[in-house]
Design a protein around this motif. Structure first.
Motif, PDB file in Angstrom:
ATOM      1  N   LEU A  69       9.831 -37.185  33.145  1.00 29.88           N
ATOM      2  CA  LEU A  69       9.300 -35.938  33.708  1.00 29.88           C
ATOM      3  C   LEU A  69       9.454 -35.890  35.227  1.00 29.88           C
ATOM      4  O   LEU A  69       9.742 -34.833  35.790  1.00 29.88           O
ATOM      5  CB  LEU A  69       7.835 -35.758  33.315  1.00 29.88           C
ATOM      6  N   ILE A  70       9.282 -37.038  35.893  1.00 29.58           N
ATOM      7  CA  ILE A  70       9.471 -37.092  37.349  1.00 29.58           C
ATOM      8  C   ILE A  70      10.919 -36.751  37.688  1.00 29.58           C
ATOM      9  O   ILE A  70      11.195 -35.983  38.605  1.00 29.58           O
ATOM     10  CB  ILE A  70       9.080 -38.482  37.910  1.00 29.58           C
ATOM     11  N   ALA A  71      11.854 -37.321  36.925  1.00 31.79           N
ATOM     12  CA  ALA A  71      13.277 -37.043  37.173  1.00 31.79           C
ATOM     13  C   ALA A  71      13.590 -35.565  36.925  1.00 31.79           C
ATOM     14  O   ALA A  71      14.341 -34.942  37.688  1.00 31.79           O
ATOM     15  CB  ALA A  71      14.143 -37.935  36.297  1.00 31.79           C
ATOM     16  N   ILE A  72      13.012 -34.997  35.891  1.00 25.63           N
ATOM     17  CA  ILE A  72      13.235 -33.571  35.609  1.00 25.63           C
ATOM     18  C   ILE A  72      12.651 -32.712  36.730  1.00 25.63           C
ATOM     19  O   ILE A  72      13.304 -31.774  37.203  1.00 25.63           O
ATOM     20  CB  ILE A  72      12.642 -33.178  34.243  1.00 25.63           C
ATOM     21  N   ALA A  73      11.454 -33.045  37.181  1.00 24.61           N
ATOM     22  CA  ALA A  73      10.847 -32.300  38.292  1.00 24.61           C
ATOM     23  C   ALA A  73      11.718 -32.409  39.540  1.00 24.61           C
ATOM     24  O   ALA A  73      11.919 -31.419  40.260  1.00 24.61           O
ATOM     25  CB  ALA A  73       9.438 -32.821  38.568  1.00 24.61           C
ATOM     26  N   GLY A  74      12.251 -33.586  39.790  1.00 21.98           N
ATOM     27  CA  GLY A  74      13.146 -33.771  40.935  1.00 21.98           C
ATOM     28  C   GLY A  74      14.395 -32.929  40.806  1.00 21.98           C
ATOM     29  O   GLY A  74      14.840 -32.297  41.774  1.00 21.98           O
ATOM     30  N   GLY A  75      14.971 -32.900  39.618  1.00 20.51           N
ATOM     31  CA  GLY A  75      16.155 -32.085  39.380  1.00 20.51           C
ATOM     32  C   GLY A  75      15.875 -30.613  39.590  1.00 20.51           C
ATOM     33  O   GLY A  75      16.679 -29.887  40.188  1.00 20.51           O
ATOM     34  N   LYS A  94      18.063 -41.480  41.823  1.00 29.49           N
ATOM     35  CA  LYS A  94      18.775 -42.656  42.322  1.00 29.49           C
ATOM     36  C   LYS A  94      17.810 -43.698  42.865  1.00 29.49           C
ATOM     37  O   LYS A  94      18.006 -44.893  42.670  1.00 29.49           O
ATOM     38  CB  LYS A  94      19.770 -42.260  43.419  1.00 29.49           C
ATOM     39  N   ILE A  95      16.778 -43.254  43.563  1.00 24.39           N
ATOM     40  CA  ILE A  95      15.826 -44.203  44.134  1.00 24.39           C
ATOM     41  C   ILE A  95      14.983 -44.838  43.028  1.00 24.39           C
ATOM     42  O   ILE A  95      14.632 -46.007  43.106  1.00 24.39           O
ATOM     43  CB  ILE A  95      14.968 -43.561  45.251  1.00 24.39           C
ATOM     44  N   ILE A  96      14.689 -44.060  41.985  1.00 24.37           N
ATOM     45  CA  ILE A  96      13.949 -44.610  40.852  1.00 24.37           C
ATOM     46  C   ILE A  96      14.774 -45.714  40.191  1.00 24.37           C
ATOM     47  O   ILE A  96      14.273 -46.810  39.929  1.00 24.37           O
ATOM     48  CB  ILE A  96      13.586 -43.506  39.838  1.00 24.37           C
ATOM     49  N   VAL A  97      16.052 -45.435  39.962  1.00 23.39           N
ATOM     50  CA  VAL A  97      16.935 -46.446  39.361  1.00 23.39           C
ATOM     51  C   VAL A  97      17.052 -47.653  40.279  1.00 23.39           C
ATOM     52  O   VAL A  97      17.005 -48.798  39.825  1.00 23.39           O
ATOM     53  CB  VAL A  97      18.325 -45.846  39.045  1.00 23.39           C
ATOM     54  N   LEU A 132      23.537 -32.512  37.330  1.00 22.18           N
ATOM     55  CA  LEU A 132      23.784 -33.910  36.930  1.00 22.18           C
ATOM     56  C   LEU A 132      22.473 -34.650  36.673  1.00 22.18           C
ATOM     57  O   LEU A 132      22.375 -35.421  35.715  1.00 22.18           O
ATOM     58  CB  LEU A 132      24.606 -34.634  38.019  1.00 22.18           C
ATOM     59  N   ILE A 133      21.484 -34.410  37.517  1.00 17.42           N
ATOM     60  CA  ILE A 133      20.174 -35.042  37.325  1.00 17.42           C
ATOM     61  C   ILE A 133      19.570 -34.587  35.998  1.00 17.42           C
ATOM     62  O   ILE A 133      19.103 -35.396  35.194  1.00 17.42           O
ATOM     63  CB  ILE A 133      19.216 -34.698  38.490  1.00 17.42           C
ATOM     64  N   LEU A 134      19.569 -33.284  35.762  1.00 16.61           N
ATOM     65  CA  LEU A 134      18.932 -32.730  34.559  1.00 16.61           C
ATOM     66  C   LEU A 134      19.699 -33.076  33.291  1.00 16.61           C
ATOM     67  O   LEU A 134      19.089 -33.325  32.247  1.00 16.61           O
ATOM     68  CB  LEU A 134      18.747 -31.223  34.721  1.00 16.61           C
ATOM     69  N   LEU A 135      21.019 -33.088  33.358  1.00 19.44           N
ATOM     70  CA  LEU A 135      21.808 -33.418  32.177  1.00 19.44           C
ATOM     71  C   LEU A 135      21.700 -34.899  31.825  1.00 19.44           C
ATOM     72  O   LEU A 135      21.817 -35.272  30.660  1.00 19.44           O
ATOM     73  CB  LEU A 135      23.278 -33.030  32.369  1.00 19.44           C
ATOM     74  N   ARG A 136      21.463 -35.724  32.817  1.00 22.28           N
ATOM     75  CA  ARG A 136      21.292 -37.161  32.575  1.00 22.28           C
ATOM     76  C   ARG A 136      19.994 -37.411  31.839  1.00 22.28           C
ATOM     77  O   ARG A 136      19.839 -38.369  31.120  1.00 22.28           O
ATOM     78  CB  ARG A 136      21.309 -37.919  33.889  1.00 22.28           C
TER      79      ARG A 136
END
Length: 187
Positions: free
Chosen positions: A55-61, A107-110, A182-186
């Motif tokens: 969810l954090i990644a989706i919000a970031g995207g 990227k920073i999360i990874v 790219l963020i959202l599709l990942r």
């Protein structure tokens, strides 16, 4: 380039080097949050609660998409302000926006969950190692992102023409929307 690089350059162009440096400061405060999270066991939390980090990644995207849409709309609607009027005035939210871009940057999360841990010796105190590694990451990031932002500020001198501003704004918007996709599709 990732969202942070694009943000630094665009902020430098739009609002000048001071605003770009404020954005860099915001990004690195967010990096400090990720360093603290890594020190508290972020890898274990990601493994235990993958949906929350998803969810954090989706919000970031979505946030990166919003920044891209805003830049693209400024180009389409021809509302990109003349640089003299925008410089200084547009930098008020640079720190906040920089923080938001980096806190939700996948990227920073990874990096802090997958790339950094192998460099930590589990037989030694972990927190001091993470603090040292995090300090190096922040020092390198401040240098690189400041260079991007200041270069964006220098590029602004060449964007005095309204048509050039529209083209640049459109390019930034498309690149940010592409990064968001790219963020959202990942995820």
């Amino acid at each position: 380039p990732g969202p942070a690089n694009l943000f630094a350059i665009a902020t430098g162009v739009r609002a000048g080097p001071r605003a770009a440096l404020a954005g860099v400061a915001g990004m690195n405060v967010a990096t400090l949050v990720w360093i603290a999270a890594a020190a508290l066991g972020l890898g274990a939390l990601v493994a235990a609660f993958p949906a929350q980090f998803h969810l954090i990644a989706i919000a970031g995207g979505l946030y990166v998409a919003w920044l891209g849409a805003k830049a693209l709309w400024a180009a389409i609607a021809n509302t990109a302000k003349p640089l003299d009027a925008a410089r200084g005035a547009g930098g008020d939210g640079a720190f906040r926006d920089g923080f938001a871009v980096q806190i939700a940057n996948p990227k920073i999360i990874v990096f802090f969950t997958a790339v950094l841990p192998p460099f930590v010796d589990p037989h030694r105190a972990i927190v001091p190692q993470l603090l040292l590694l995090g300090s190096v990451v922040i020092a390198l990031d401040v240098a690189a992102m400041s260079a991007y932002g200041v270069a964006g500020g220098a590029l602004a001198r060449t964007l005095q023409d309204a048509k050039a501003r529209r083209i640049f704004s459109a390019c930034v918007g498309v690149l940010l929307l592409g990064a968001a996709a790219l963020i959202l599709l990942r995820h």
